[in-house]
Design an enzyme around this catalytic site. Structure first.
Site, mmCIF file in Angstrom:
data_model
loop_
_atom_site.group_PDB
_atom_site.id
_atom_site.type_symbol
_atom_site.label_atom_id
_atom_site.label_comp_id
_atom_site.label_asym_id
_atom_site.label_seq_id
_atom_site.Cartn_x
_atom_site.Cartn_y
_atom_site.Cartn_z
ATOM 1 N N GLY A 30 0.822 -1.210 0.000
ATOM 2 C CA GLY A 30 0.000 0.000 0.000
ATOM 3 C C GLY A 30 0.857 1.261 0.000
ATOM 4 O O GLY A 30 2.086 1.196 0.043
ATOM 5 N N TYR A 80 -14.299 3.797 9.607
ATOM 6 C CA TYR A 80 -12.824 3.811 9.676
ATOM 7 C C TYR A 80 -12.384 4.444 11.002
ATOM 8 O O TYR A 80 -11.552 3.893 11.727
ATOM 9 C CB TYR A 80 -12.292 4.594 8.478
ATOM 10 N N ASP A 95 1.924 -8.960 1.939
ATOM 11 C CA ASP A 95 0.637 -8.387 1.512
ATOM 12 C C ASP A 95 -0.106 -9.491 0.762
ATOM 13 O O ASP A 95 0.480 -10.549 0.505
ATOM 14 C CB ASP A 95 0.875 -7.162 0.590
ATOM 15 N N ASP A 154 -2.453 -13.001 3.948
ATOM 16 C CA ASP A 154 -3.766 -12.400 4.178
ATOM 17 C C ASP A 154 -3.841 -12.063 5.668
ATOM 18 O O ASP A 154 -3.898 -12.963 6.516
ATOM 19 C CB ASP A 154 -4.848 -13.416 3.774
HETATM 20 C C1 AKB Z 1 -8.142 8.914 4.979
HETATM 21 O O1 AKB Z 1 -8.339 9.979 4.379
HETATM 22 O O2 AKB Z 1 -9.026 8.078 5.208
HETATM 23 C C2 AKB Z 1 -6.749 8.642 5.508
HETATM 24 C C3 AKB Z 1 -6.591 9.086 6.921
HETATM 25 C C4 AKB Z 1 -6.672 10.514 7.259
HETATM 26 O O3 AKB Z 1 -6.371 8.275 7.780
HETATM 27 N N1 AKB Z 1 -5.773 9.282 4.698
#
Ligand code: AKB
Length: 310
Positions: A11, A140, A34, A52
């Site tokens: 990545g 996230y 990866d 994985d």
């Molecule tokens: C995102 O934009 O999701 C990432 C981060 C700020 O962790 N680059």
């Protein structure tokens, strides 16, 4: 001898971290892993293992058989992509961390990246402090807050030497980021070099914390090399580089590419960006292990354009 395993090595961050580790510890001291091998020539000088990160048995096998001292677990689905499939994002982000933390009980040092995405609408926007109430609005961000707490739990309960940074948007030229909200900035540089207009999915004045990749890699290596008793935060450290909005980035790029032009067409990513800080207070990182950024916006823009031109 130190031996480093990078999981998620193909990545945007992984490629640069593998190269940074090679430079500091030697090519043979690093193994990249990866689900697919990347095509960066420098990174590929180190051994590659297909892995994985969600497969607990496979992670355990690679870690125990490899004799590693340190594991960098970078696998994650980022903010914008995670919103398209929140359950899958949660699954990937948490499983990949937990698999490594479990192995680390046997005595591994671990790095895991957190993010400015841990912060939500309740946190102060400017100079956001290290310790504030975190109410992220993306899955996230939820996975990053939870991951930070898991890291701290493994440190407190099992003594795992786990360390973490809340990265801002990372700006590097070796590979394109994927699925993030801050990614627009990397794209802008490519458009400037290609000589075409750039359409931005954020509002012109949406300021976000950003960082040149060299600063991010140096911060990571310095954090991991610091004596354990200097690491006072086992959740994650605020880390600050510079901050800019799309409008400010455009003006800075125009100093080098006068014909560069940005148009604006905000989409759902604007809401994500609006929930994040404008800038971070990283005093704790500076005090505890000596962090100091080298790139302001001007230096970052110059370095990116020069690198892409070359
Ligand atoms: C995102 O934009 O999701 C990432 C981060 C700020 O962790 N680059």
């Amino acid at each position: 001898m130190e031996k480093h395993l990078v999981i998620g090595a193909s990545g945007q961050l992984g490629i640069e971290l593998v190269i940074g580790l090679q430079e500091r510890y030697g090519i043979d001291a690093v193994v990249a892993s990866d689900i697919r091998k990347g095509n960066d020539e420098l990174a590929n000088r180190s051994e590659f293992t297909k892995l994985d990160a969600t497969d607990a048995e496979a992670v355990k096998k690679v870690i125990t058989e490899g004799g590693f001292t340190t594991v960098y677990q970078l696998v994650a689905m980022l903010s914008a992509k995670g919103e398209a499939d929140p359950v899958r994002a949660w699954d990937l982000n948490m499983k990949s961390l937990m698999n490594v933390l479990e192995c680390a009980k046997e005595g591994l040092k671990v790095f895991w990246p957190s993010s400015i995405a841990v912060f939500g609408p309740e946190a102060e926007k400017d100079e956001t402090p290290q310790d504030v109430f975190c109410d992220p609005t993306t899955i996230y961000g939820v996975s990053k807050v939870s991951g930070e707490l898991w890291c701290n739990y493994y440190f407190e309960k099992y003594g795992v030497d786990v360390r973490s940074l809340r990265y801002p948007g990372l700006i590097g030229y070796r590979s394109m980021p994927g699925g993030g909200t801050t990614d627009y900035a990397v794209d802008a540089f490519y458009k400037a070099i290609e000589g075409v207009d750039f359409e931005c999915y954020l509002k012109p004045n949406e300021s976000l914390p950003m960082m040149h990749m060299d600063d991010a890699i140096r911060a990571t290596l310095d954090l991991m090399a610091a004596p354990a008793d200097q690491i006072k935060h086992r959740t994650s450290y605020n880390l600050s580089g510079c901050s800019f909005s799309p409008e400010e980035l455009t003006l800075e790029i125009q100093k080098h590419c006068p014909n560069f032009n940005t148009t604006y067409n905000p989409d759902h990513r604007q809401n994500i960006a609006a929930s994040w800080p404008n800038s971070l207070d990283d005093t704790k990182a500076r005090e505890d292990w000596g962090w100091k950024p080298e790139y302001g916006t001007k230096e970052l823009v110059e370095a990116m354009l020069n690198a892409l031109r070359n």
